[in-house]
Enzyme design. Structure first.
Site, PDB file in Angstrom:
ATOM      1  N   GLY A  70       0.799  -1.226   0.000  1.00 52.19           N
ATOM      2  CA  GLY A  70       0.000   0.000   0.000  1.00 52.19           C
ATOM      3  C   GLY A  70       0.830   1.274   0.000  1.00 52.19           C
ATOM      4  O   GLY A  70       0.510   2.225  -0.712  1.00 52.19           O
ATOM      5  N   ASN A 148      -8.692   3.977   7.781  1.00 57.97           N
ATOM      6  CA  ASN A 148      -8.159   2.844   8.534  1.00 57.97           C
ATOM      7  C   ASN A 148      -8.385   2.959  10.039  1.00 57.97           C
ATOM      8  O   ASN A 148      -8.356   1.965  10.732  1.00 57.97           O
ATOM      9  CB  ASN A 148      -6.668   2.677   8.241  1.00 57.97           C
ATOM     10  CG  ASN A 148      -5.917   3.987   8.286  1.00 57.97           C
ATOM     11  OD1 ASN A 148      -6.248   4.932   7.551  1.00 57.97           O
ATOM     12  ND2 ASN A 148      -4.935   4.077   9.138  1.00 57.97           N
ATOM     13  N   GLN A 176      -8.097  -0.302   2.646  1.00 60.02           N
ATOM     14  CA  GLN A 176      -9.018  -0.857   3.643  1.00 60.02           C
ATOM     15  C   GLN A 176     -10.329  -1.340   3.033  1.00 60.02           C
ATOM     16  O   GLN A 176     -10.994  -2.210   3.601  1.00 60.02           O
ATOM     17  CB  GLN A 176      -9.325   0.191   4.727  1.00 60.02           C
ATOM     18  CG  GLN A 176      -8.161   0.485   5.658  1.00 60.02           C
ATOM     19  CD  GLN A 176      -7.819  -0.668   6.607  1.00 60.02           C
ATOM     20  OE1 GLN A 176      -8.634  -1.545   6.876  1.00 60.02           O
ATOM     21  NE2 GLN A 176      -6.601  -0.683   7.107  1.00 60.02           N
ATOM     22  N   HIS A 196      -1.828  -7.720   2.415  1.00 63.07           N
ATOM     23  CA  HIS A 196      -1.862  -8.174   3.814  1.00 63.07           C
ATOM     24  C   HIS A 196      -3.061  -7.640   4.598  1.00 63.07           C
ATOM     25  O   HIS A 196      -3.261  -7.998   5.749  1.00 63.07           O
ATOM     26  CB  HIS A 196      -0.528  -7.878   4.525  1.00 63.07           C
ATOM     27  CG  HIS A 196      -0.306  -6.446   4.919  1.00 63.07           C
ATOM     28  ND1 HIS A 196      -0.547  -6.004   6.188  1.00 63.07           N
ATOM     29  CD2 HIS A 196       0.145  -5.379   4.223  1.00 63.07           C
ATOM     30  CE1 HIS A 196      -0.230  -4.704   6.267  1.00 63.07           C
ATOM     31  NE2 HIS A 196       0.192  -4.310   5.080  1.00 63.07           N
ATOM     32  N   THR A 232      12.119  -7.277 -10.593  1.00 60.64           N
ATOM     33  CA  THR A 232      11.492  -8.593 -10.771  1.00 60.64           C
ATOM     34  C   THR A 232      10.307  -8.718  -9.816  1.00 60.64           C
ATOM     35  O   THR A 232      10.430  -8.399  -8.631  1.00 60.64           O
ATOM     36  CB  THR A 232      12.518  -9.714 -10.487  1.00 60.64           C
ATOM     37  OG1 THR A 232      13.624  -9.527 -11.370  1.00 60.64           O
ATOM     38  CG2 THR A 232      11.911 -11.088 -10.690  1.00 60.64           C
ATOM     39  N   CYS A 314       1.887   6.565  22.743  1.00 60.97           N
ATOM     40  CA  CYS A 314       2.613   7.215  23.837  1.00 60.97           C
ATOM     41  C   CYS A 314       4.097   7.253  23.513  1.00 60.97           C
ATOM     42  O   CYS A 314       4.690   6.224  23.224  1.00 60.97           O
ATOM     43  CB  CYS A 314       2.434   6.412  25.121  1.00 60.97           C
ATOM     44  SG  CYS A 314       1.070   6.986  26.087  1.00 60.97           S
TER      45      CYS A 314
END
Ligand SMILES: *Cc1c(COP(=O)(O)O)cnc(C)c1O
Length: 371
Positions: A70, A148, A176, A196, A232, A314
């Site tokens: 992506g 997303n 998504q 994925h 490739t 965080c």
């Protein structure tokens, strides 16, 4: 029990995809660019996948170009289109994926002007705002199909028609939404997908580029992929991606999503759903919990074998609020309290029930500690 509810981040590779890829690794080892029988065999296999993907979005096989995923796809479509154009203005939204936003920011340094469109409190882009932002110098509009973090789905057909009317090219990040929502390439000039996110392997994806459009290469090299992307091809990855597309099943994800939303909102006080109620990905649940930090909830759930996502991260004492939650106008406290649960077609009700029970305990405990 282990419950994985972070399918917007990535998904588990399907068993049948693993089998297909294992076979490809063992046997389909030719270089697609080689003219001998091992090469043509590999080329034929990846061309089959081109067809499979094209069919899903009403495009032509020759309009599908394989990428490494992506992020490359978004970089390629956006940079490739605007650099091949003489125009210098880009329109995007404030809630795009980092691979779109940071590409735009980089292009600004290269002299491009970028308009970042605001979204409403549900994360919707008003297509009229896109139309208003179009100038003589606009080369490209890039607006994601589904977000997303909060799952909000944009009216890309309407945005596409507006772009067509003004002769501006339109790209959409469909990473998504691909397979979860209907997509018709008729209204789109360029589109990005990534394997994925739908139970295929990581590091492989594809873009759709409308036939005849001028696009600069992102990766220089040989003449692979219709001379649009050097290197490739990832043959086993592409074959796995094709299998994952074929295996995708429409199922009751939406019902499970609504069941989970309803239970959390009714059984845990001080909760609020983020994103649009109905114009929403079938697998996305994003909820703000009062008086707790999403990141802490995520970590506690992780100890209890439940994997979820958050919008905030965080960094030592600084909490960085997600740009998406900021753009929909959440106050800092609600943004920090956001947790994202994303389902897969394989998620079961039992898993959702398990996650909700753990969630109730975690939120209750954390709130007690705080008061
Ligand atoms: C995951 C994701 C990407 C990036 O895809 P990768 O294959 O991980 O590089 C881009 N856009 C959206 C909306 C995503 O969810």
């Amino acid at each position: 029990m282990e419950v994985y509810l972070d399918n917007a981040a990535t998904t588990k590779v399907s068993k049948d995809v693993v089998l297909e890829m294992t076979n490809a690794l063992k046997n389909i080892y030719g270089n697609p660019s080689s003219v001998h029988f091992k090469g043509t065999e590999a080329q034929e296999e990846i061309d089959k996948v081109r067809k499979i993907i094209a069919k899903k979005i009403n495009a032509e096989a020759k309009e599908i170009i394989f990428t490494s995923g992506g992020s490359e796809g978004n970089n390629f479509c956006i940079k490739g289109i605007v650099k091949a154009s003489k125009k210098k203005h880009i329109i995007t939204s404030k809630i795009e994926h980092a691979s779109v936003l940071n590409t735009c920011k980089q292009l600004e340094l290269d002299g491009f002007k970028v308009t970042y469109i605001d979204v409403d409190k549900n994360g919707l882009v008003n297509p009229k705002d896109v139309e208003k932002a179009i100038k003589k110098d606009t080369a490209l509009v890039t607006i994601m199909h589904a977000n997303n973090e909060i799952g909000t789905i944009q009216d890309i057909e309407k945005i596409g028609k507006i772009c067509k009317k003004h002769k501006v090219l339109f790209h959409t990040d469909a990473v998504q939404s691909f397979l979860k929502e209907k997509i018709d390439a008729k209204y789109i000039d360029a589109l990005t997908i990534s394997a994925h996110k739908f139970h295929g392997p990581k590091g492989v994806g594809a873009v759709y580029l409308r036939q005849g459009m001028k696009v600069d290469k992102l990766i220089e090299g040989g003449k692979q992929e219709f001379n649009l992307r050097g290197g490739t091809q990832n043959v086993p990855g592409i074959i796995g991606m094709g299998k994952a597309v074929e295996l995708w099943k429409e199922n009751k994800m939406k019902d499970l999503r609504d069941y989970m939303i309803k239970r959390i909102l009714t059984e845990i006080p001080g909760t609020k759903l983020n994103g649009h109620k109905t114009k929403r990905l079938a697998n996305n649940i994003n909820i703000s919990f009062d008086d707790v930090e999403g990141e802490v909830v995520m970590l506690h759930l992780s100890y209890l074998n439940v994997a979820v996502g958050t919008g905030s991260a965080c960094h030592e004492k600084m909490i960085k609020v997600s740009h998406v939650l900021h753009a929909i106008g959440l106050d800092k406290k609600s943004a920090i309290g956001a947790v994202r649960f994303t389902l897969s077609p394989f998620t079961t009700k039992k898993e959702v029930d398990f996650a909700i029970e753990k969630l109730k305990t975690v939120v209750q405990t954390l709130r007690k500690v705080k008061t």
